[in-house]
Design an enzyme around this catalytic site. Structure first.
Site, PDB file in Angstrom:
ATOM      1  N   ARG A   1       3.420   2.182  -1.623  1.00  0.00           N
ATOM      2  CA  ARG A   1       4.733   1.652  -1.966  1.00  0.00           C
ATOM      3  C   ARG A   1       4.598   0.744  -3.184  1.00  0.00           C
ATOM      4  O   ARG A   1       4.598  -0.491  -3.069  1.00  0.00           O
ATOM      5  CB  ARG A   1       5.320   0.889  -0.778  1.00  0.00           C
ATOM      6  CG  ARG A   1       5.571   1.766   0.436  1.00  0.00           C
ATOM      7  CD  ARG A   1       6.072   0.937   1.617  1.00  0.00           C
ATOM      8  NE  ARG A   1       6.319   1.765   2.787  1.00  0.00           N
ATOM      9  CZ  ARG A   1       6.707   1.305   3.967  1.00  0.00           C
ATOM     10  NH1 ARG A   1       6.881  -0.009   4.126  1.00  0.00           N
ATOM     11  NH2 ARG A   1       6.912   2.109   4.982  1.00  0.00           N
TER      12      ARG A   1
ATOM     13  N   TYR B   1      -7.181   2.338  -8.237  1.00  0.00           N
ATOM     14  CA  TYR B   1      -6.220   1.722  -9.141  1.00  0.00           C
ATOM     15  C   TYR B   1      -6.900   1.381 -10.459  1.00  0.00           C
ATOM     16  O   TYR B   1      -8.100   1.092 -10.496  1.00  0.00           O
ATOM     17  CB  TYR B   1      -5.654   0.433  -8.542  1.00  0.00           C
ATOM     18  CG  TYR B   1      -4.642   0.627  -7.441  1.00  0.00           C
ATOM     19  CD1 TYR B   1      -3.286   0.779  -7.732  1.00  0.00           C
ATOM     20  CD2 TYR B   1      -5.037   0.638  -6.105  1.00  0.00           C
ATOM     21  CE1 TYR B   1      -2.355   0.947  -6.718  1.00  0.00           C
ATOM     22  CE2 TYR B   1      -4.115   0.804  -5.088  1.00  0.00           C
ATOM     23  CZ  TYR B   1      -2.769   0.959  -5.400  1.00  0.00           C
ATOM     24  OH  TYR B   1      -1.854   1.135  -4.396  1.00  0.00           O
TER      25      TYR B   1
ATOM     26  N   ASP C   1       5.250  -1.454  -6.434  1.00  0.00           N
ATOM     27  CA  ASP C   1       6.322  -2.388  -6.750  1.00  0.00           C
ATOM     28  C   ASP C   1       7.037  -2.003  -8.041  1.00  0.00           C
ATOM     29  O   ASP C   1       6.563  -1.160  -8.808  1.00  0.00           O
ATOM     30  CB  ASP C   1       5.756  -3.802  -6.909  1.00  0.00           C
ATOM     31  CG  ASP C   1       5.305  -4.402  -5.588  1.00  0.00           C
ATOM     32  OD1 ASP C   1       5.808  -3.964  -4.532  1.00  0.00           O
ATOM     33  OD2 ASP C   1       4.445  -5.314  -5.613  1.00  0.00           O
TER      34      ASP C   1
ATOM     35  N   ARG D   1      -3.503  -6.940  -8.005  1.00  0.00           N
ATOM     36  CA  ARG D   1      -2.959  -7.865  -9.006  1.00  0.00           C
ATOM     37  C   ARG D   1      -3.547  -9.273  -8.856  1.00  0.00           C
ATOM     38  O   ARG D   1      -3.768  -9.976  -9.853  1.00  0.00           O
ATOM     39  CB  ARG D   1      -1.444  -7.881  -8.929  1.00  0.00           C
ATOM     40  CG  ARG D   1      -0.799  -6.577  -9.413  1.00  0.00           C
ATOM     41  CD  ARG D   1       0.675  -6.483  -9.055  1.00  0.00           C
ATOM     42  NE  ARG D   1       1.445  -7.578  -9.611  1.00  0.00           N
ATOM     43  CZ  ARG D   1       2.735  -7.802  -9.304  1.00  0.00           C
ATOM     44  NH1 ARG D   1       3.355  -7.005  -8.441  1.00  0.00           N
ATOM     45  NH2 ARG D   1       3.370  -8.817  -9.857  1.00  0.00           N
TER      46      ARG D   1
END
Length: 267
Positions: free
Chosen positions: A50, A119, A52, A212
């Protein structure tokens, strides 16, 4: 009844994230709308991540089931045509595209069968801000010490309780223990010769905003605000306030979803 696995890429700039929301443009919402038109039946998809608002994807995966007659290869072509504006014009592309569609076994689920993810976080490390890079990179103007960042990253690789890298507000997890199989700091140049510092991270799962916050912590190490060895203490302390800032969404890309454990753990 067909069970289809999609591989999807998107520029997250104009999306309010992945998950469908009323009155907002989301990746899941756009895909469901287009696939429902193409398949001529209501479609609901299950994504693996999911993401952002503002986060991009190079290889998001999602699956859906439906009783429809259109062949899988034609489904991909028709859906991409509509996602690009429906003009049947070669060379036209929107901000969302299906890269691949394949039929899977009836019991397959894109999210629950995933073994892990990769990622990529891209930092543009230049003294002058670049207006046309604002939606694709985190722009850090002061020089980053990548050797220090690599030394800090070594403390993150492995199986740990990563509670310190979890932001408030996400879905409650049964455990905050995760395994990071690789965390590489890669330096490269754009075609214009601009310096990029990219974090490439593979793991069996990630907490809310974990990548992040890891990035923000390593940036602070690269700027000399934190010592590389302090990262081990931050992880052991399990306190969010001890870790670094949350890097902005623009630099984050969901690169790959793994369904083969051996491929995930290989270096």
């Amino acid at each position: 009844m067909k069970n289809i696995l999609l591989t999807v890429e998107y520029d997250g700039t104009l999306f309010s994230g992945w998950q469908r929301q009323p009155q907002r443009r989301t990746v899941q919402g756009e895909l469901e709308k287009i696939l429902s038109l193409v398949c001529r039946c209501p479609i609901q998809i299950n994504g693996t991540s999911r993401t952002d608002a503002g986060v991009h994807a190079l290889g998001q995966r999602a699956s859906f089931k439906g009783d429809f007659g259109i062949p899988t290869d034609r489904l991909l072509i028709a859906a991409n045509n509509l996602l690009a504006g429906g003009l049947n014009t070669s060379g036209r592309v929107g901000d969302l595209r299906i890269l691949n569609a394949e039929e899977m076994s009836a019991d397959f689920h894109a999210r629950f069968d995933a073994k892990g993810k990769k990622y990529i976080y891209q930092i543009l490390n230049e003294p002058e801000l670049q207006i046309f890079s604002r939606n694709q990179y985190y722009q850090v103007q002061k020089n980053l010490d990548t050797d220090a960042m690599r030394a800090a990253a070594a403390h993150i690789v492995g199986t740990h309780d990563f509670k310190c890298f979890q932001a408030a507000g996400g879905e409650e997890k049964k455990t905050t223990v995760r395994t990071i199989y690789a965390l590489n700091i890669v330096e490269k140049k754009t075609l214009e010769g601009k310096r990029i510092v990219a974090l490439e991270i593979k793991g069996d799962g990630f907490l809310y905003n974990m990548v992040r916050i890891i990035t923000g912590t390593l940036v602070e190490v690269g700027l000399g605000k934190k010592k590389p060895e302090s990262v081990a203490d931050i992880i052991d302390g399990k306190e969010r306030q001890q870790a670094g800032h949350t890097a902005p969404p623009q630099g984050l890309y969901l690169a790959k979803v793994y369904y083969d454990l051996e491929e995930l753990v290989e270096f």
